[in-house]
Design a protein around this motif. Structure first.
Motif, PDB file in Angstrom:
ATOM      1  N   ILE A  98     -38.442 -41.470  -0.840  1.00  0.00           N
ATOM      2  CA  ILE A  98     -37.745 -41.876   0.013  1.00  0.00           C
ATOM      3  C   ILE A  98     -38.283 -42.767   0.868  1.00  0.00           C
ATOM      4  O   ILE A  98     -39.199 -43.255   0.873  1.00  0.00           O
ATOM      5  N   THR A 147     -39.007 -34.057   9.034  1.00  0.00           N
ATOM      6  CA  THR A 147     -38.689 -35.375   8.510  1.00  0.00           C
ATOM      7  C   THR A 147     -37.662 -36.190   9.347  1.00  0.00           C
ATOM      8  O   THR A 147     -37.824 -37.259   9.485  1.00  0.00           O
ATOM      9  N   TRP A 173     -31.947 -39.246   5.784  1.00  0.00           N
ATOM     10  CA  TRP A 173     -33.389 -39.254   5.776  1.00  0.00           C
ATOM     11  C   TRP A 173     -33.870 -37.959   5.843  1.00  0.00           C
ATOM     12  O   TRP A 173     -34.764 -37.694   4.805  1.00  0.00           O
ATOM     13  N   ALA A 194     -36.622 -46.705   3.259  1.00  0.00           N
ATOM     14  CA  ALA A 194     -35.607 -47.181   3.811  1.00  0.00           C
ATOM     15  C   ALA A 194     -35.232 -48.565   2.859  1.00  0.00           C
ATOM     16  O   ALA A 194     -34.049 -49.068   2.725  1.00  0.00           O
ATOM     17  N   TRP A 232     -38.031 -39.957  11.106  1.00  0.00           N
ATOM     18  CA  TRP A 232     -36.931 -41.065  11.268  1.00  0.00           C
ATOM     19  C   TRP A 232     -36.761 -41.533  12.598  1.00  0.00           C
ATOM     20  O   TRP A 232     -37.019 -42.575  12.982  1.00  0.00           O
TER      21      TRP A 232
END
Length: 139
Positions: free
Chosen positions: A4, A46, A66, A6, A50
């Motif tokens: 995971i 999680t 996310w 960005a 974010w």
């Protein structure tokens, strides 16, 4: 294994940054920010991770996405059994993000259900001087 993040950087780009002596003090606050942020991820929060991420991360991926991807990636691994920082490298540029101040931090991490993983966390320095995470990868 899903990662995971960005932004996804090539392995060569993450390994190549150069640390100059005058930039070394930047590593400590970035590492502290990464440690606090990882604690949120480790707690299974999680979506909150974010919320605590850098604006560049938040503009690249929605909170819901996310949360979904992060939960799917981390849940099967189980709890963190050990985590050791293996590197922290300051750089002013990385592919796919604006130039700025970044620290690429890698950890050797053993999870309850999977040992020998590498976590990469990349905080960036914001205009107010704080450090926030832009990238998180698990491999």
């Amino acid at each position: 294994m899903k990662a995971i993040a960005a932004f996804v950087f090539s392995a060569a780009a993450l390994a190549a940054p150069v640390l100059h002596a005058q930039e070394a003090p930047q590593v400590a606050p970035a590492t502290e920010a990464a440690t606090r942020w990882l604690a949120v991820m480790d707690a299974g929060k999680t979506a909150e991770a974010w919320d605590q991420g850098a604006p560049v991360m938040q503009s690249a991926i929605t909170r819901d996405t996310w949360n979904q991807v992060g939960t799917q990636a981390r849940a099967p691994l189980g709890a963190v059994k050990s985590r050791k920082q293996t590197s922290a490298t300051f750089t002013r540029s990385l592919p796919g993000v604006p130039d700025g101040e970044y620290v690429v931090i890698q950890y050797a991490t053993d999870f309850a259900n999977r040992a020998g993983m590498t976590e990469t966390v990349v905080p960036m320095r914001l205009p107010d001087g704080s450090w926030k995470v832009t990238t998180y990868l698990i491999r």
